[in-house]
Design a protein around this motif. Structure first.
Motif, PDB file in Angstrom:
ATOM      1  N   LEU A 290      -6.450   7.882  -2.883  1.00 46.79           N
ATOM      2  CA  LEU A 290      -5.746   6.414  -3.040  1.00 46.79           C
ATOM      3  C   LEU A 290      -4.865   6.298  -1.678  1.00 46.79           C
ATOM      4  CD1 LEU A 290      -5.440   3.859  -4.098  1.00 46.79           C
ATOM      5  CD2 LEU A 290      -3.876   4.690  -5.555  1.00 46.79           C
TER       6      LEU A 290
ATOM      7  N   VAL B   2      -4.054   4.259   7.226  1.00 45.82           N
ATOM      8  CA  VAL B   2      -4.627   3.196   8.407  1.00 45.82           C
ATOM      9  C   VAL B   2      -3.774   2.147   9.078  1.00 45.82           C
ATOM     10  CG1 VAL B   2      -6.413   1.942   9.282  1.00 45.82           C
ATOM     11  CG2 VAL B   2      -6.910   3.879   7.946  1.00 45.82           C
TER      12      VAL B   2
ATOM     13  N   VAL C  12      -0.832  12.561   1.152  1.00 46.54           N
ATOM     14  CA  VAL C  12      -2.670  12.793   1.188  1.00 46.54           C
ATOM     15  C   VAL C  12      -2.890  14.224   0.933  1.00 46.54           C
ATOM     16  CG1 VAL C  12      -4.649  12.606   2.311  1.00 46.54           C
ATOM     17  CG2 VAL C  12      -3.186  10.613   2.367  1.00 46.54           C
TER      18      VAL C  12
ATOM     19  N   LEU D 143       0.738  -1.071   0.022  1.00 48.90           N
ATOM     20  CA  LEU D 143      -0.017   0.220  -0.041  1.00 48.90           C
ATOM     21  C   LEU D 143       0.805   1.461   0.061  1.00 48.90           C
ATOM     22  CD1 LEU D 143      -3.144  -0.878   2.495  1.00 48.90           C
ATOM     23  CD2 LEU D 143      -2.989  -0.557  -0.047  1.00 48.90           C
TER      24      LEU D 143
ATOM     25  N   TRP E 240      -5.186  10.849  -6.785  1.00 51.08           N
ATOM     26  CA  TRP E 240      -4.426   9.763  -6.206  1.00 51.08           C
ATOM     27  C   TRP E 240      -4.064  10.179  -4.532  1.00 51.08           C
ATOM     28  CZ3 TRP E 240      -3.583   6.492  -9.149  1.00 51.08           C
ATOM     29  CH2 TRP E 240      -3.893   6.353 -10.547  1.00 51.08           C
TER      30      TRP E 240
ATOM     31  N   LEU F 226      -4.952   7.522   0.977  1.00 50.39           N
ATOM     32  CA  LEU F 226      -5.772   7.474   2.399  1.00 50.39           C
ATOM     33  C   LEU F 226      -5.539   5.969   2.725  1.00 50.39           C
ATOM     34  CD1 LEU F 226      -8.725   9.867   2.075  1.00 50.39           C
ATOM     35  CD2 LEU F 226      -6.848  10.112   3.770  1.00 50.39           C
ATOM     36  N   ALA F 227      -5.765   5.061   1.994  1.00 53.66           N
ATOM     37  CA  ALA F 227      -5.844   3.791   2.290  1.00 53.66           C
ATOM     38  C   ALA F 227      -4.622   3.193   2.721  1.00 53.66           C
ATOM     39  CB  ALA F 227      -6.130   2.873   0.779  1.00 53.66           C
ATOM     40  N   ALA F 228      -3.432   3.865   2.552  1.00 52.22           N
ATOM     41  CA  ALA F 228      -2.395   3.339   3.327  1.00 52.22           C
ATOM     42  C   ALA F 228      -2.022   3.952   4.672  1.00 52.22           C
ATOM     43  CB  ALA F 228      -1.219   3.792   2.273  1.00 52.22           C
TER      44      ALA F 228
ATOM     45  N   ASN G 225       1.689   4.420  -3.363  1.00 51.29           N
ATOM     46  CA  ASN G 225       1.488   5.549  -3.021  1.00 51.29           C
ATOM     47  C   ASN G 225       2.708   6.631  -3.162  1.00 51.29           C
ATOM     48  OD1 ASN G 225      -1.505   5.920  -2.949  1.00 51.29           O
ATOM     49  ND2 ASN G 225      -1.137   4.282  -1.445  1.00 51.29           N
TER      50      ASN G 225
END
Length: 415
Positions: free
Chosen positions: A190, A196, A104, A35, A187, A192-194, A39
């Protein structure tokens, strides 16, 4: 006696009594590595296919557009140089989370601004966050069990992220009423998924090598620039990254100047970057098992020369062939990244090597896109640019041959 090519790396799978955090689960580590890797490149690779539209939308000059293409190397160099210090201050994984949050915010907010200065500032924020990840993630991987597998996943993720951004930014832009703003801003969502999983890791790994002001026995070893392997690795990463970021920033424009559409140029750029997925998949294992990397280094330099010669002589005749050849030469990038862990024993030395090689390499790389913009503006053609890029293939080979020698950076530093 083992060599760096044969050495499997330290075993971090058992209980850790040194004060460092225990490794997280292998599946979670794999997901987290993928992840974050995905990014770390879209902030750089997404700009090239819509550079013309971006320049028109913000009223940029050609020189400023050239500076935009140089920003990835500048930020990766300048911010990457202090990443190890950041890790010592707040912790390795906390530093990685800080970098992700910067990615982000930078990518999302820059898609909303209407002036060049704000766009440049927010791009710098996003790329600076990625720079922290560039340096710290390989050192974090070195601390995990089965680090070769994680490094393979990380290398694949880096390449995939760059390729996806190059391929999709033009279609997203043309398919949205927001234009290039949608193509660039997506992007950040996207990324944001990393955040957490890395926040979970940071909360668990409160004590990391080099984190929270701690020091290790390797901190007082020899200066990293006294390591011949470190110098050679910085050169090969610099030359390859220079070519990569020139390609990110200017290759779509080279194809468009040859008469190809923006969408086709973006797909060719994606083809080029996608091919390095093969290198990302195989090169960590090749390095771990091969007795010699010399043939690979000769091949990288030769392919770089041939690919740029094709762009010079027949860019629109066989555009896909030149993209394939240059993509194959890009195997040098995952090779250089994998060698950061393969040429070190101690994770702290890995962090020092990463904090030296990547910033220096990317600072060197940053010169390329900016100079390309100046040369193109002055001459109106790509001839001089492509001849210089052909010459860089010779430098790549020479540096690659030196770093291919089996040696431990730890030993060269007396660590």
């Amino acid at each position: 006696m083992t060599t760096p090519a044969e050495h499997p790396g330290p075993d971090h799978s058992g209980p850790d009594h040194s004060g460092h955090a225990r490794p997280i689960g292998p599946a979670f580590a794999l997901v987290a590595a993928i992840l974050i890797a995905i990014n770390l490149r879209p902030g750089a690779s997404s700009v090239g296919p819509v550079l013309e539209e971006l320049t028109a939308g913000l009223g940029m000059s050609t020189a400023v557009a050239g500076f935009v293409t140089a920003l990835p190397g500048l930020c990766f160099g300048a911010v990457g140089a202090i990443a190890v210090l950041v890790a010592r201050r707040i912790g390795m994984t906390t530093g990685i989370v800080l970098g992700l949050v910067s990615v982000v915010l930078g990518l999302i907010v820059r898609a909303t601004v209407d002036n060049t200065a704000a766009f440049l500032a927010l791009t710098t924020l996003a790329l600076g966050g990625a720079a922290i990840g560039n340096v710290l993630v390989p050192a974090w991987i070195k601390r995990q069990p089965r680090d070769v597998r994680l490094m393979t996943a990380y290398s694949v993720g880096l390449t995939a992220g760059g390729a996806l951004a190059s391929a999709l930014v033009a279609p997203i832009s043309s398919g949205s009423s927001l234009g290039w703003r949608a193509g660039l801003g997506v992007w950040g969502l996207l990324a944001l998924a990393a955040v957490v999983p890395w926040t979970v890791i940071a909360l668990r790994e409160r004590k990391t090598p080099g984190g929270r002001g701690s020091r290790s026995r390797t901190d007082h070893a020899g200066r990293i620039y006294r390591s011949p392997s470190a110098i050679a690795l910085a050169v090969i990463l610099g030359v390859q990254s220079m070519n990569a970021y020139i390609q990110f920033g200017w290759l779509p424009q080279i194809y468009r100047d040859a008469g190809l559409s923006a969408g086709y140029a973006g797909l060719l750029m994606s083809l080029l970057t996608s091919l390095t997925l093969i290198g990302a998949l195989i090169m960590p294992t090749v390095i771990a098992r091969s007795p010699s990397l010399h043939p690979w280094m000769y091949a990288f330099g030769a392919l770089l020369i041939i690919g740029n010669a094709g762009l010079l002589l027949a860019p629109a005749t066989l555009p896909w062939l030149w993209a394939v050849i240059l993509g194959a030469s890009g195997f040098a990038f995952p090779t250089a990244i994998a060698l950061i862990t393969a040429r070190t024993r101690d994770p702290q030395v890995t962090a020092r090597l990463s904090g030296f090689v990547q910033p220096l390499g990317y600072m060197f790389a940053a010169i390329g896109p900016f100079v390309v913009g100046l040369i193109y503006e002055a001459t109106g053609t790509w001839t001089i640019v492509l001849i210089l890029l052909m010459a860089s293939g010779v430098v790549l080979t020479l540096a690659g041959l030196r770093v291919s020698r089996p040696a431990w950076v730890d030993d060269e530093l007396g660590a």
